[in-house]
Each structure stands twice: as C-alpha cells, then as structure tokens.
Motif scaffolding. Sequence first.
Motif, PDB file in Angstrom:
ATOM      1  N   UNK A 219       0.905  -1.241   0.123  1.00  0.00           N
ATOM      2  CA  UNK A 219       0.114  -0.071   0.000  1.00  0.00           C
ATOM      3  C   UNK A 219       0.833   1.301   0.159  1.00  0.00           C
ATOM      4  N   UNK A 220       0.321   2.388  -0.529  1.00  0.00           N
ATOM      5  CA  UNK A 220       0.957   3.580  -0.744  1.00  0.00           C
ATOM      6  C   UNK A 220       0.049   4.771  -0.369  1.00  0.00           C
ATOM      7  N   UNK A 221       0.293   5.819   0.542  1.00  0.00           N
ATOM      8  CA  UNK A 221       1.490   5.819   1.237  1.00  0.00           C
ATOM      9  C   UNK A 221       1.527   5.090   2.299  1.00  0.00           C
ATOM     10  N   UNK A 222       2.666   4.837   3.101  1.00  0.00           N
ATOM     11  CA  UNK A 222       2.834   3.860   4.419  1.00  0.00           C
ATOM     12  C   UNK A 222       1.863   4.627   5.352  1.00  0.00           C
ATOM     13  N   UNK A 223       0.953   3.476   6.265  1.00  0.00           N
ATOM     14  CA  UNK A 223       0.317   4.222   7.158  1.00  0.00           C
ATOM     15  C   UNK A 223       1.159   4.913   8.338  1.00  0.00           C
ATOM     16  N   UNK A 224       0.894   5.760   8.822  1.00  0.00           N
ATOM     17  CA  UNK A 224       1.733   6.347  10.142  1.00  0.00           C
ATOM     18  C   UNK A 224       2.922   7.154   9.511  1.00  0.00           C
TER      19      UNK A 224
ATOM     20  N   UNK B  81      -5.686  -5.517  10.288  1.00  0.00           N
ATOM     21  CA  UNK B  81      -5.132  -4.965   9.197  1.00  0.00           C
ATOM     22  C   UNK B  81      -6.112  -3.488   8.996  1.00  0.00           C
ATOM     23  N   UNK B  82      -7.001  -3.440   9.365  1.00  0.00           N
ATOM     24  CA  UNK B  82      -7.942  -2.184   9.350  1.00  0.00           C
ATOM     25  C   UNK B  82      -7.164  -1.088  10.469  1.00  0.00           C
ATOM     26  N   UNK B  83      -6.723  -1.453  11.165  1.00  0.00           N
ATOM     27  CA  UNK B  83      -6.146  -0.477  12.183  1.00  0.00           C
ATOM     28  C   UNK B  83      -4.605  -0.296  11.993  1.00  0.00           C
ATOM     29  N   UNK B  84      -4.177  -1.089  10.847  1.00  0.00           N
ATOM     30  CA  UNK B  84      -2.669  -0.757  10.346  1.00  0.00           C
ATOM     31  C   UNK B  84      -1.650  -1.290  11.280  1.00  0.00           C
TER      32      UNK B  84
END
Length: 692
Positions: free
Chosen positions: A245-250, A438-441
Amino acid sequence: MTEHLFNKILIANRGEIAVRVMRTAKALGIRTVAIYSDADASALHVQQADEAIALGGVTAAESYLDMHKVLDAARATGAEAIHPGYGFLSENAAFARACEDAGIAFIGPSAAAIEAMGDKASAKALLADSGVPLVPGYHGDEQSDERLSTEAERIGYPLLLKASAGGGGKGMRIVLSAATLHDDIAAARREARSAFGDDRLLIEKYLIRPRHVEVQVFMDSFGNGVYLFERDCSVQRRHQKVIEEAPAPGMTAALRQRMGEAALAVAQRIQYRGAGTVEFLLDANHEFFFMEMNTRLQVEHPVTEMITGVDLVYWQLRVAAGKGLPQDVSQQSLPINGHAIEVRLYAEDPDNHFLPAIGRLNLWQAPELSASVRLDSGVQQGDDVSPYYDPMLAKLIAHGRDRTEALHNLRTALAALQVDGVKTNRDFLLRLLSLEAFANAELSTDFIERNQHELTQPLPTHWELAALTELLLPTLASQSQPQPQQQAHDPWHADGFQSALPAQRVLRLESAVGDVLRARARANEQAHGPDRNQGWHLQLADRSVQLQGRLELKSQAGDTRLLQLDARVNGQQQSLPLALREHDLLLFLPEGSQRFVRNRWLGEQAQDDHGGLTAPMAGQVLEVKVQPGEQVQAGQVLMIMEAMKMEHSIRAPEAALVQAVLYQAGDQVAEGTELLQLEITAEAENAAEADA
C-alpha cells in the motif's frame, strides 16, 4: 503521451507485466513484440502484441531466460529496445551489457548499477560511508564457520542469515541462539547454493516486528532524480509480499523526507538510471535501515502510480530513449493523492501450505473496473496455468480518498472477482483484508503469523443459500438469454418468480469439507405479497429457515453458468453471484467463496427421484460391487476406480435402488461420465423426513 520515443520494442517477459507495458507502449504509438514459450503460445500477452516470436521450450531456462534467443528475436523483428519487465532478465547485468553491445536499448539501469546492487554484501559495503543507515551486521568475504560464529556473537541474537547473492526468502534463516547457529548456517548455505549457485552468506541483526517500507526512486541519465514516496509491504508470507500500500500508514512528513532522501542517495551513489526501489526496515522508534535495492520496476508499482498519477513505464521509455524526466517534474511538484492498496492473486493452495496450483481457469470474471479499481492481469478465461513459471495470476489495486475508503473498495472488488478451475489465494486475501488488525494498520513483517488463528478459522457453511439455489433452479428454464448486466430490476417484483414450483423437494448437498445436508424443503402454503414467490421452509440441524428468492442467469462460460442470486433468508435480504455446473455449485460470498457438491440423482419431486453417479475424474474402473436391481445403503461402495495412481471409491449418497450399471471392470472412462443409475427408495425418503 504523444512524443516519439521508439518505433518498436520487445518485451522480454510474460504475464501481467508484459500486458502492462504493452498498454503504455500502444498509447505512445510504439509497436510491441511479444516472446513466448511453447507453454504460452495462446497467452494473453501474445494475443495483444503487434508481433510475437516463439522461443521454444517450456521452462524459463529454455525460453525467457535464454538471452541469446531473446536478442535474436529483437534483431529479427527490428526492435530498437527491450523492456525486461521484472524477474527473468530484468536484473541480469550480462543481459543489459549484451543489449548495449547489440545496439539495442535496455529499458532499465546500466549493467554496472545492476552489479553494484546485485550482491547484498557488496551493496552494503559500498554504502558504508554514505550516511545511509545500515542494519548492524557482517558482510565480509571470510565465510568460515568460525568467522561467522564470531561475528554472530559480536552482533548479538536474534540475528538473520541471508544469501548474499539473492533474495525472495531463499537462503534466509532467523537464528535465535548460538545453539542452532551451525545447523542454520549449513541449511542457509544449501538453499543459497541451490537457488543462486552461490553459498555466501551475510549476517544482520534481526529486528523484532519491523515494518518493510520501500521507496520508489526514478533517475534519468543526466543526474536528475526524484523519490515517488513510499510503499508499505509489511504483510508478507515467507518473505514474499502479499499486500502493498501507498503511502505507508503512520508516516510523518519528516520521516518520509528522510527515507526519500536516503533512497535517492543510494541511487546517486551508483549513478542509477530508470525506475528502482530502495527497501528499508522500519522499527517502532521510526528508525530505518537499508536492506537492498531492486534495480527494476517492482510488482507493486501500481499503488505508487495511483497516488501520484505518474505512469512509471512511460517514464522508463522516455529515459531509455535518451530523454530526461518530464520538464514539469520536480520533487516539490509530486503529489500524494489519497491511498492505494494492492493484493497479489496467486494460483496456489492456502489449505496445502500455499503450494503452487495448476489447471485450467474455467472461470475468470473481473470485477467492475473504474478510476478507483484496477486489475493488472496476464490471464483470461480458459487459460491453462502451467507449473513452469511464477504462479501470480493478477494484481488487484484499489484507490480511495483515504485508507479506509481504499480498503473498502478493494474488499468489494475482490469479493466480485470470480475465479474457478484453479485453486487460488483469493479467499485468503479476503480474510486478510477483513482483519481488524489490518484495518487498524497494526503492520509488521510477521503480520500473518501473528494473526494466523483468525486467518484459519473456518467460515460458517451457508447451507440455506445453497439450498435456495437448488430450489430455484427450475425457474431458469424460462431464461433463454442472459440478462444485460446494466439492466435494473426489482427482484421481489420480477417475472422470474414462480409460484408453481413443486410442493416439496428432497435435498442433498455436500460441502467442500465433506459435511452433508439431507433435508426436505416444503413450499409455503400461501404466496407472500405481490412478488408471487411462494417461498420455502427448510429445517436445518440447528435452526428453521424461511427462504425466498430469485435466480437470474447472467452469462454462460463453457459448461459453467454464471448466476445472480437475490435471496431472503428469514426476511434478511442478500445478493451474491454464483457459478453452477452439473455437479458443482460455487457461491461467491463477501467473506469468501464456498463450494458445494450437487447430486443430480435427487430430482425435482421427492416421490420421483432418480439419476446417476458420475466419474470424479478420468480413470479406469477396477471393480463393480453391485448389480442392477440391488438395494444399497447410504455410503455403500458401488464401484472402485483408479485415477492418477490412486483408488477412488464411488459410494451411494443415499439409500437407493440400482437401476443400471453402465461400465464394467477394465473400462476407461472420462471425467463426468455417468457410471451407474440409481432410484431413490422409501428408506431415503424416511431419512430426509426425519432430518426435516
């Protein structure tokens, strides 16, 4: 994209990346040449190319990896450039150099750049004084067990052994203590030697639950370069990426800039040209460490394209043609628009250790595509999936205004993708995307292992939907033509409903795990409302179910009918696609697909049921254990077949009377051949009545 770059290019790859490159090349007016092995003669990339050259052979070594054959094909067709895609020859420095010697543009970096990053140990040594953060480790040439043991003690446990000459998880071992170090070294060497012909190892400090974050870089031949932000590729299985995924979470703006500038420093150090990816490990304290650089276009490049609006293949072609980056491109001008997530669809069996699967794609129906949903695929319905190449079938990518919307769009699209005939990881991906973690990254490279329990929990069997499908099948007789996809309808006021269906039905269905439903469905005495659908009452083992619905034929694919089921189960409405063959029912549910075995010999009305049993696969009849006129019990062995060097027992699904035996010992039969004809008996009737 109207400028002239090349007249003709050869694509030295297969599958979805070959089709992807063709799409951009054709938009630029560039003719494309496909190469193919004997196993790929009818492949999609061959059909879509302007020209195609057969290389012969079926293995990669005999075809796509034979650089002499590839160069001969380029010369024979007058191709000015070769795009290697990814894999095969894309990171082969000798091939890049051979293209240069032949006067053919290699759409990728220089041979020297490939060599600089091709060996992990050498790459890290090259960057030792560059300021790029490196994981503490040992990358030296001294490879004795004694030296590796000494370095392991210096670095400290846990640590990671890695093959110096390659990647993809081969030759990689996590070592938790000195007690197993020597055995792990020996095993890692064996794997590295087998995979890369080189058993040299490097040692790195093993970071606990890091994230795998990589940065897309791009440079032209004039020293200009940009980073197109980062991708999170932490969800992996056996060190192979599963979701990107992009961008990276956080990510913070400061961390993004630090990682991006470090990635550009790596590319500038080796005078890089074209698209490349610099991979980092990111720990919980937002410290990052260089792992390696992939000197090619990556499988996951579409997520970067979707958030930046950049066509990376177009940029590759520009730079290979001697041009610089587009004039309007600068680091400050590059946007991040929303969020994108990609999953890789593989032909593999998640229930059998993810072993690669082969067979024919009897069903391949893409979801509805849009600006938010993209499918990069190299296969089509009817294709044979061979054992010779990477088992990836396609990549499904979804975009959204934020991560939540992108995830919703991806789950919806994946649930709508219908595939059958070959085992795939489709349902496994749906379960991954449905995890709260996953939803919460809550991402790390051990994400799948941490969530293994939830990922392996069996889904509840939807007997009621399978039973309703069986009950509604007679309504398809009036639907001679599939309905247009775009035609709107109200399923509860449509002419497809019939109130004159049989008053009662005996049902027998078997789930994919061998559970069996035996029940009688009774038609409700009165119609319910203006929809004229009488509905059914079905008694399952743990609950009573009221069923109503409509079944619509959408299309026909060979012997497979694609249907849409609009159902009401105890008043709750649900709509889903399904695939139907003579003895096979496949429901595509939002949480995953479910398969049921249908028994044709249980007919339309309980008092007049009869039919036949068929061969599960092609083989030879070894023994016939019954005669016409014989009464048999449920589960009794009627015939024994041999197929694929294994014996298979053909059993009676219910108590029945043998009407006819159609084959004898020694006969060869094809898959689906009717073997015996049976007639249901009163004993089966009584059993169904008792279950109901």
